[in-house]
Design a protein around this motif. Sequence first.
Motif, PDB file in Angstrom:
ATOM      1  N   LYS A  10       0.833  -1.212   0.000  1.00  0.00           N
ATOM      2  CA  LYS A  10       0.000   0.000   0.000  1.00  0.00           C
ATOM      3  C   LYS A  10       0.869   1.265   0.000  1.00  0.00           C
ATOM      4  N   GLY A  11       2.170   1.095  -0.212  1.00  0.00           N
ATOM      5  CA  GLY A  11       3.105   2.226  -0.105  1.00  0.00           C
ATOM      6  C   GLY A  11       3.106   3.114  -1.341  1.00  0.00           C
ATOM      7  N   ARG A  12       4.183   3.920  -1.472  1.00  0.00           N
ATOM      8  CA  ARG A  12       4.138   4.980  -2.491  1.00  0.00           C
ATOM      9  C   ARG A  12       4.743   4.573  -3.836  1.00  0.00           C
ATOM     10  N   HIS A  13       5.382   3.413  -3.889  1.00  0.00           N
ATOM     11  CA  HIS A  13       6.017   3.035  -5.162  1.00  0.00           C
ATOM     12  C   HIS A  13       5.016   2.358  -6.085  1.00  0.00           C
ATOM     13  N   VAL A  14       4.938   2.875  -7.317  1.00  0.00           N
ATOM     14  CA  VAL A  14       3.950   2.354  -8.266  1.00  0.00           C
ATOM     15  C   VAL A  14       4.676   1.546  -9.332  1.00  0.00           C
ATOM     16  N   SER A  44       5.287  -5.019   1.521  1.00  0.00           N
ATOM     17  CA  SER A  44       6.095  -3.958   2.140  1.00  0.00           C
ATOM     18  C   SER A  44       7.257  -4.601   2.903  1.00  0.00           C
ATOM     19  N   ASP A  45       8.148  -3.762   3.429  1.00  0.00           N
ATOM     20  CA  ASP A  45       9.244  -4.273   4.263  1.00  0.00           C
ATOM     21  C   ASP A  45       8.714  -4.977   5.507  1.00  0.00           C
ATOM     22  N   ALA A  46       7.695  -4.392   6.148  1.00  0.00           N
ATOM     23  CA  ALA A  46       7.166  -4.992   7.380  1.00  0.00           C
ATOM     24  C   ALA A  46       6.648  -6.405   7.099  1.00  0.00           C
ATOM     25  N   LEU A  51       7.710 -12.614   7.174  1.00  0.00           N
ATOM     26  CA  LEU A  51       7.943 -13.894   6.481  1.00  0.00           C
ATOM     27  C   LEU A  51       9.381 -14.372   6.687  1.00  0.00           C
ATOM     28  N   ASN A  52      10.310 -13.426   6.628  1.00  0.00           N
ATOM     29  CA  ASN A  52      11.735 -13.756   6.768  1.00  0.00           C
ATOM     30  C   ASN A  52      12.008 -14.316   8.162  1.00  0.00           C
ATOM     31  N   SER A  53      11.327 -13.727   9.139  1.00  0.00           N
ATOM     32  CA  SER A  53      11.517 -14.173  10.517  1.00  0.00           C
ATOM     33  C   SER A  53      10.884 -15.554  10.718  1.00  0.00           C
ATOM     34  N   GLN A  54       9.666 -15.722  10.182  1.00  0.00           N
ATOM     35  CA  GLN A  54       8.939 -16.987  10.382  1.00  0.00           C
ATOM     36  C   GLN A  54       9.607 -18.168   9.667  1.00  0.00           C
ATOM     37  N   TYR A  55      10.038 -17.951   8.407  1.00  0.00           N
ATOM     38  CA  TYR A  55      10.518 -19.094   7.613  1.00  0.00           C
ATOM     39  C   TYR A  55      12.035 -19.226   7.572  1.00  0.00           C
ATOM     40  N   ARG A  56      12.764 -18.114   7.874  1.00  0.00           N
ATOM     41  CA  ARG A  56      14.236 -18.213   7.758  1.00  0.00           C
ATOM     42  C   ARG A  56      14.942 -17.775   9.032  1.00  0.00           C
ATOM     43  N   ARG A  57      14.152 -17.494  10.060  1.00  0.00           N
ATOM     44  CA  ARG A  57      14.702 -17.060  11.356  1.00  0.00           C
ATOM     45  C   ARG A  57      15.608 -15.841  11.201  1.00  0.00           C
ATOM     46  N   LYS A  58      15.298 -14.982  10.243  1.00  0.00           N
ATOM     47  CA  LYS A  58      16.063 -13.737  10.074  1.00  0.00           C
ATOM     48  C   LYS A  58      15.082 -12.596  10.276  1.00  0.00           C
ATOM     49  N   ASN A  59      15.206 -11.937  11.416  1.00  0.00           N
ATOM     50  CA  ASN A  59      14.195 -10.932  11.747  1.00  0.00           C
ATOM     51  C   ASN A  59      14.554  -9.567  11.158  1.00  0.00           C
ATOM     52  N   LYS A  60      14.573  -9.497   9.832  1.00  0.00           N
ATOM     53  CA  LYS A  60      14.855  -8.228   9.150  1.00  0.00           C
ATOM     54  C   LYS A  60      14.244  -8.279   7.747  1.00  0.00           C
ATOM     55  N   PRO A  61      14.001  -7.107   7.162  1.00  0.00           N
ATOM     56  CA  PRO A  61      13.456  -7.135   5.794  1.00  0.00           C
ATOM     57  C   PRO A  61      14.493  -7.652   4.812  1.00  0.00           C
ATOM     58  N   THR A  62      14.035  -8.111   3.664  1.00  0.00           N
ATOM     59  CA  THR A  62      14.947  -8.490   2.576  1.00  0.00           C
ATOM     60  C   THR A  62      14.253  -8.109   1.265  1.00  0.00           C
ATOM     61  N   ASN A  63      14.965  -8.297   0.151  1.00  0.00           N
ATOM     62  CA  ASN A  63      14.367  -7.862  -1.115  1.00  0.00           C
ATOM     63  C   ASN A  63      13.409  -8.899  -1.709  1.00  0.00           C
ATOM     64  N   LEU A  81       5.351 -24.012  -9.734  1.00  0.00           N
ATOM     65  CA  LEU A  81       6.697 -23.730  -9.220  1.00  0.00           C
ATOM     66  C   LEU A  81       6.688 -23.162  -7.801  1.00  0.00           C
ATOM     67  N   GLY A  82       5.704 -22.344  -7.463  1.00  0.00           N
ATOM     68  CA  GLY A  82       5.654 -21.777  -6.111  1.00  0.00           C
ATOM     69  C   GLY A  82       5.531 -20.272  -6.134  1.00  0.00           C
ATOM     70  N   ASP A  83       5.945 -19.638  -5.017  1.00  0.00           N
ATOM     71  CA  ASP A  83       5.716 -18.195  -4.825  1.00  0.00           C
ATOM     72  C   ASP A  83       7.031 -17.418  -4.747  1.00  0.00           C
ATOM     73  N   ILE A  84       6.990 -16.234  -5.358  1.00  0.00           N
ATOM     74  CA  ILE A  84       8.092 -15.275  -5.189  1.00  0.00           C
ATOM     75  C   ILE A  84       7.495 -14.054  -4.492  1.00  0.00           C
ATOM     76  N   VAL A  85       8.094 -13.668  -3.370  1.00  0.00           N
ATOM     77  CA  VAL A  85       7.595 -12.506  -2.634  1.00  0.00           C
ATOM     78  C   VAL A  85       8.641 -11.403  -2.738  1.00  0.00           C
ATOM     79  N   ILE A  86       8.218 -10.231  -3.171  1.00  0.00           N
ATOM     80  CA  ILE A  86       9.167  -9.121  -3.351  1.00  0.00           C
ATOM     81  C   ILE A  86       8.729  -7.945  -2.493  1.00  0.00           C
ATOM     82  N   SER A  87       9.673  -7.387  -1.735  1.00  0.00           N
ATOM     83  CA  SER A  87       9.352  -6.155  -0.995  1.00  0.00           C
ATOM     84  C   SER A  87       9.634  -4.955  -1.904  1.00  0.00           C
ATOM     85  N   LEU A  88       8.587  -4.202  -2.197  1.00  0.00           N
ATOM     86  CA  LEU A  88       8.777  -3.029  -3.057  1.00  0.00           C
ATOM     87  C   LEU A  88       9.562  -1.940  -2.318  1.00  0.00           C
TER      88      LEU A  88
END
Length: 391
Positions: A10-14, A44-46, A51-63, A81-88
């Motif tokens: 819902k952020g500002r990048h289109v 978003s980053d949040a 997801l990063n924390s839940q599935y990879r035990r890394k409590n920080k945003p990633t790309n 094939l599965g899912d690709i999740v991207i933080s805009l």
Amino acid sequence: MPILIRSEYKGRHVISQARLARTARALLRLCGHTGSELSIMLVSDAHIQRLNSQYRRKNKPTNVLSFPLQEGTGLPDGTMLGDIVISLDTAAAEARQQGRPLRNHLTRLLIHGLVHLLGMDHERSAGEAVAMSAREEGLLQKLQQQERSARMPQLAINVDHVATLRQAREINEPDPVLAAGICELAGAHGIVAHLREDRRHMQDRDIMLLRQTVKTKLNLEMGAAPEIINIALDLRPDMVTLVPEKRQELTTEGGLDVAGQRKKLSEVINRMGDKDIPVSLFIDPDPEQITAALEVGATFVEIHTGRYCDAGGVDERNREFDLVAAAAEQAYSLGLRVNAGHGLNYQTTSRVAALDAIEELSIGHAVMARAIMVGMDQAVREMLALVQGMG
Ligand code: PXP
């Protein structure tokens, strides 16, 4: 090759989801996965941090994160094939740091995510990291090559006004057929001619000769009148563009009301389809008309750019441009091919040509007006440069 794109962002990048889907489709094709399924989620980053924390035990945003549905490499075509999740948020920050447009950086992230889904993992070993990076670079290069050759929007020149000038004297020159040849020699990708019921400019003879002589693509513009439909079915142009036609108008005034005449238009489209003639519907940039165009079976829509071109001030022009841009995007993401035209000139064309979804622009009056001053060849070449982003 279903590509499912979901945005939770819902952020500002289109970004253009249609473009992302097109890139994903091209990548799957390059990887030999034409029939495989892929889901892309924009967050978003949040969101990605959770997801990063839940599935990879890394409590920080990633790309980008990949969630493969299948294990291993060498997956066959037709795989889910599965899912690709991207933080805009992260994608946009990285794009800024690296000095490249966000859409180009998204392509890189998509490639990275896809190569993961196809079974490679740079975290497994240094050797695999090198191999994965080489695979990503190879895909990027192939994709860029394809985009460079495919993306160029095309220019179709409408030669009606040459006939208008001839008809003013009711003699035999200037000849729109000769003009069409000069336009093609100057690089036009297609010729458009409108056979009106009142024959005020193009004559039946012109259309017949254009059919025989045009080497690129003949687009017959026409109203859906029985007489003209029969001529089109006999002539078999490369495509037809259906427009509303009123006897009193100086030029086509507005888009078709597709939603209000679905039955009639789908019958015409079916009859053209029986002769392999693709149909484009000239419509205003209106979401309802676009959905209706899809429903009646059109192959193309031509988005009416008249109000954008005629706009009085900057604000109005920007508002009208946004409508054209949104309509082009909507039509493209529904799977329609998207052309645009009417009123485009040497000032207004570049912006429309730069829209990702646009395949071809249909331009007449501005080019003919300039041709009187500088010659047809130069007028077409100058417009072509604008259409292809080199002006
Ligand atoms: N597209 C359509 C459907 C048209 O009716 C016309 C005018 O004949 C054009 C494009 C070209 O418009 P212009 O002559 O203003 O460039």
